[in-house]
Design a protein around this motif. Sequence first.
Motif, PDB file in Angstrom:
ATOM      1  N   ARG A   1       0.843  -1.195   0.000  1.00 35.83           N
ATOM      2  CA  ARG A   1       0.000   0.000   0.000  1.00 35.83           C
ATOM      3  C   ARG A   1       0.878   1.244   0.000  1.00 35.83           C
ATOM      4  NH1 ARG A   1      -1.818  -2.361   5.398  1.00 35.83           N
ATOM      5  NH2 ARG A   1      -0.083  -1.866   6.787  1.00 35.83           N
ATOM      6  N   SER A   2       0.463   2.259  -0.752  1.00 34.16           N
ATOM      7  CA  SER A   2       1.124   3.566  -0.762  1.00 34.16           C
ATOM      8  C   SER A   2       0.205   4.551  -0.068  1.00 34.16           C
ATOM      9  CB  SER A   2       1.392   4.037  -2.196  1.00 34.16           C
ATOM     10  OG  SER A   2       2.302   3.180  -2.849  1.00 34.16           O
ATOM     11  N   TYR A   3       0.721   5.328   0.872  1.00 34.06           N
ATOM     12  CA  TYR A   3      -0.161   6.207   1.637  1.00 34.06           C
ATOM     13  C   TYR A   3       0.573   7.450   2.107  1.00 34.06           C
ATOM     14  CZ  TYR A   3       2.141   4.591   5.926  1.00 34.06           C
ATOM     15  OH  TYR A   3       3.074   4.322   6.900  1.00 34.06           O
ATOM     16  N   LYS A   4      -0.234   8.441   2.509  1.00 27.71           N
ATOM     17  CA  LYS A   4       0.237   9.644   3.173  1.00 27.71           C
ATOM     18  C   LYS A   4      -0.480   9.764   4.512  1.00 27.71           C
ATOM     19  CE  LYS A   4       1.468  12.760  -0.659  1.00 27.71           C
ATOM     20  NZ  LYS A   4       2.772  13.239  -0.137  1.00 27.71           N
ATOM     21  N   LEU A   5       0.224  10.287   5.513  1.00 29.10           N
ATOM     22  CA  LEU A   5      -0.403  10.630   6.780  1.00 29.10           C
ATOM     23  C   LEU A   5      -0.775  12.102   6.736  1.00 29.10           C
ATOM     24  CD1 LEU A   5       1.755   8.762   9.458  1.00 29.10           C
ATOM     25  CD2 LEU A   5      -0.549   8.186   8.663  1.00 29.10           C
ATOM     26  N   LEU A   6      -2.053  12.399   6.964  1.00 27.67           N
ATOM     27  CA  LEU A   6      -2.528  13.769   6.929  1.00 27.67           C
ATOM     28  C   LEU A   6      -2.180  14.485   8.232  1.00 27.67           C
ATOM     29  CD1 LEU A   6      -6.009  13.111   5.289  1.00 27.67           C
ATOM     30  CD2 LEU A   6      -3.787  13.497   4.201  1.00 27.67           C
ATOM     31  N   SER A   7      -2.312  15.796   8.239  1.00 26.19           N
ATOM     32  CA  SER A   7      -1.905  16.600   9.400  1.00 26.19           C
ATOM     33  C   SER A   7      -2.706  16.261  10.642  1.00 26.19           C
ATOM     34  CB  SER A   7      -2.043  18.088   9.079  1.00 26.19           C
ATOM     35  OG  SER A   7      -3.384  18.402   8.708  1.00 26.19           O
ATOM     36  N   ASP A   8      -3.931  15.753  10.464  1.00 25.60           N
ATOM     37  CA  ASP A   8      -4.759  15.402  11.622  1.00 25.60           C
ATOM     38  C   ASP A   8      -4.583  13.948  12.049  1.00 25.60           C
ATOM     39  OD1 ASP A   8      -5.977  14.078   9.566  1.00 25.60           O
ATOM     40  OD2 ASP A   8      -7.902  15.102   9.716  1.00 25.60           O
ATOM     41  N   GLY A   9      -3.602  13.269  11.447  1.00 27.12           N
ATOM     42  CA  GLY A   9      -3.305  11.898  11.842  1.00 27.12           C
ATOM     43  C   GLY A   9      -3.998  10.837  11.016  1.00 27.12           C
ATOM     44  N   ARG A  10      -4.928  11.241  10.170  1.00 25.81           N
ATOM     45  CA  ARG A  10      -5.592  10.261   9.312  1.00 25.81           C
ATOM     46  C   ARG A  10      -4.653   9.774   8.222  1.00 25.81           C
ATOM     47  NH1 ARG A  10     -10.588  13.118   6.923  1.00 25.81           N
ATOM     48  NH2 ARG A  10      -9.117  14.857   6.978  1.00 25.81           N
ATOM     49  N   ARG A  11      -4.934   8.584   7.726  1.00 23.41           N
ATOM     50  CA  ARG A  11      -4.134   7.981   6.665  1.00 23.41           C
ATOM     51  C   ARG A  11      -4.946   7.949   5.381  1.00 23.41           C
ATOM     52  NH1 ARG A  11      -2.638   1.606   6.784  1.00 23.41           N
ATOM     53  NH2 ARG A  11      -4.905   1.570   6.635  1.00 23.41           N
ATOM     54  N   GLN A  12      -4.350   8.419   4.292  1.00 23.78           N
ATOM     55  CA  GLN A  12      -4.978   8.332   2.975  1.00 23.78           C
ATOM     56  C   GLN A  12      -4.150   7.411   2.099  1.00 23.78           C
ATOM     57  OE1 GLN A  12      -8.015   9.692   1.582  1.00 23.78           O
ATOM     58  NE2 GLN A  12      -7.382   8.035   0.204  1.00 23.78           N
ATOM     59  N   ILE A  13      -4.717   6.268   1.744  1.00 27.35           N
ATOM     60  CA  ILE A  13      -4.036   5.332   0.855  1.00 27.35           C
ATOM     61  C   ILE A  13      -4.273   5.765  -0.586  1.00 27.35           C
ATOM     62  CG2 ILE A  13      -3.983   2.950   0.014  1.00 27.35           C
ATOM     63  CD1 ILE A  13      -4.573   2.026   2.830  1.00 27.35           C
ATOM     64  N   GLY A  14      -3.206   5.902  -1.339  1.00 27.12           N
ATOM     65  CA  GLY A  14      -3.308   6.348  -2.717  1.00 27.12           C
ATOM     66  C   GLY A  14      -3.421   5.214  -3.712  1.00 27.12           C
ATOM     67  N   ALA A  15      -2.831   4.053  -3.384  1.00 32.74           N
ATOM     68  CA  ALA A  15      -2.856   2.937  -4.335  1.00 32.74           C
ATOM     69  C   ALA A  15      -2.498   1.644  -3.629  1.00 32.74           C
ATOM     70  CB  ALA A  15      -1.881   3.188  -5.485  1.00 32.74           C
ATOM     71  N   PHE A  16      -2.976   0.552  -4.186  1.00 34.75           N
ATOM     72  CA  PHE A  16      -2.557  -0.791  -3.789  1.00 34.75           C
ATOM     73  C   PHE A  16      -1.754  -1.381  -4.942  1.00 34.75           C
ATOM     74  CE2 PHE A  16      -6.625  -0.359  -1.391  1.00 34.75           C
ATOM     75  CZ  PHE A  16      -6.089  -0.441  -0.113  1.00 34.75           C
ATOM     76  N   HIS A  17      -0.614  -1.970  -4.626  1.00 35.00           N
ATOM     77  CA  HIS A  17       0.256  -2.578  -5.628  1.00 35.00           C
ATOM     78  C   HIS A  17       0.241  -4.088  -5.399  1.00 35.00           C
ATOM     79  CE1 HIS A  17       1.519   1.557  -6.171  1.00 35.00           C
ATOM     80  NE2 HIS A  17       1.851   1.599  -4.901  1.00 35.00           N
ATOM     81  N   LEU A  18      -0.200  -4.806  -6.414  1.00 34.23           N
ATOM     82  CA  LEU A  18      -0.377  -6.249  -6.315  1.00 34.23           C
ATOM     83  C   LEU A  18       0.701  -6.969  -7.120  1.00 34.23           C
ATOM     84  CD1 LEU A  18      -4.258  -6.206  -6.766  1.00 34.23           C
ATOM     85  CD2 LEU A  18      -2.933  -6.003  -4.641  1.00 34.23           C
ATOM     86  N   ALA A  19       0.685  -8.286  -7.069  1.00 36.61           N
ATOM     87  CA  ALA A  19       1.726  -9.079  -7.729  1.00 36.61           C
ATOM     88  C   ALA A  19       1.865  -8.689  -9.192  1.00 36.61           C
ATOM     89  CB  ALA A  19       1.407 -10.563  -7.597  1.00 36.61           C
ATOM     90  N   GLY A  20       3.091  -8.362  -9.600  1.00 35.93           N
ATOM     91  CA  GLY A  20       3.388  -7.951 -10.963  1.00 35.93           C
ATOM     92  C   GLY A  20       3.447  -6.449 -11.147  1.00 35.93           C
ATOM     93  N   ASP A  21       2.839  -5.689 -10.233  1.00 33.77           N
ATOM     94  CA  ASP A  21       2.793  -4.233 -10.379  1.00 33.77           C
ATOM     95  C   ASP A  21       4.146  -3.595 -10.098  1.00 33.77           C
ATOM     96  OD1 ASP A  21       0.126  -4.442 -10.921  1.00 33.77           O
ATOM     97  OD2 ASP A  21      -0.567  -3.647  -9.000  1.00 33.77           O
ATOM     98  N   ILE A  22       4.415  -2.500 -10.801  1.00 34.24           N
ATOM     99  CA  ILE A  22       5.607  -1.688 -10.575  1.00 34.24           C
ATOM    100  C   ILE A  22       5.206  -0.440  -9.807  1.00 34.24           C
ATOM    101  CG2 ILE A  22       7.406  -0.305 -11.701  1.00 34.24           C
ATOM    102  CD1 ILE A  22       7.365  -2.289 -13.988  1.00 34.24           C
TER     103      ILE A  22
END
Length: 227
Positions: free
Chosen positions: A61-82
């Motif tokens: 999983r690719s994510y950012k932590l927001l200023s209020d502590g919440r997590r926003q996942i931007g993408a899931f990378h599965l088998a074969g993905d770059i």
Amino acid sequence: MFVRITTDPALRPNSLRDLGMTGNSNALVSLSEFSYKKGTEIYGEKEPAEYVYQVRSGAVRSYKLLSDGRRQIGAFHLAGDIFGLENGSEHRFTTEAIVDTTVRLIRRQSLETVAESDALVARNLLSMTTSNLQHAEDHMLLLGRKTSLERVAAFLLEMDKRLTASGVMALPMSRRDIADYLGLTLETVSRALSRLHEYGVLGFVGNTQRQIVLLDRHQLASLDLQP
């Protein structure tokens, strides 16, 4: 070192081989593999983007932590993905292994050097960058314009294309991950999945409810309203 693949623009390169690399190492290109336990960070936000990665097994999983502590996942990378291919010199997201995961690494500088002398590799890098941009735009639309049920439907349709084997969709990510990807609460995701189950759109396999059978893809697609 190089392989030739189809140049059909509709086909997105999704492996280092598709980018023009074989598994053989030489003085210019060196591929390495590393394994990461569930929950282990692969790289952090703002760290130098020195490598490009491919998921060999597992999920990331690719994510950012927001200023209020919440997590926003931007993408899931599965088998074969770059993943990890950046425009700048630093990573914009943090990545973690969702489950025990093995990834292949190649030095970004090596890949860029090869692209300078091989038009196919350069084209495939551009295709991958364009595809990543399209995913980001679609994700922005999903977060900004769709209802909670539409978001969950869109997520299941995306995973159906990428995961389904023998009719069963085995999700490596938790409902918390799904919620953070869709910009929803855990409770909202659970309610949406329960509604889809009540509608007869999907069924659950096993106690964890991470294995899903899509029973009515047409109805599911109708819930993912397009603009």
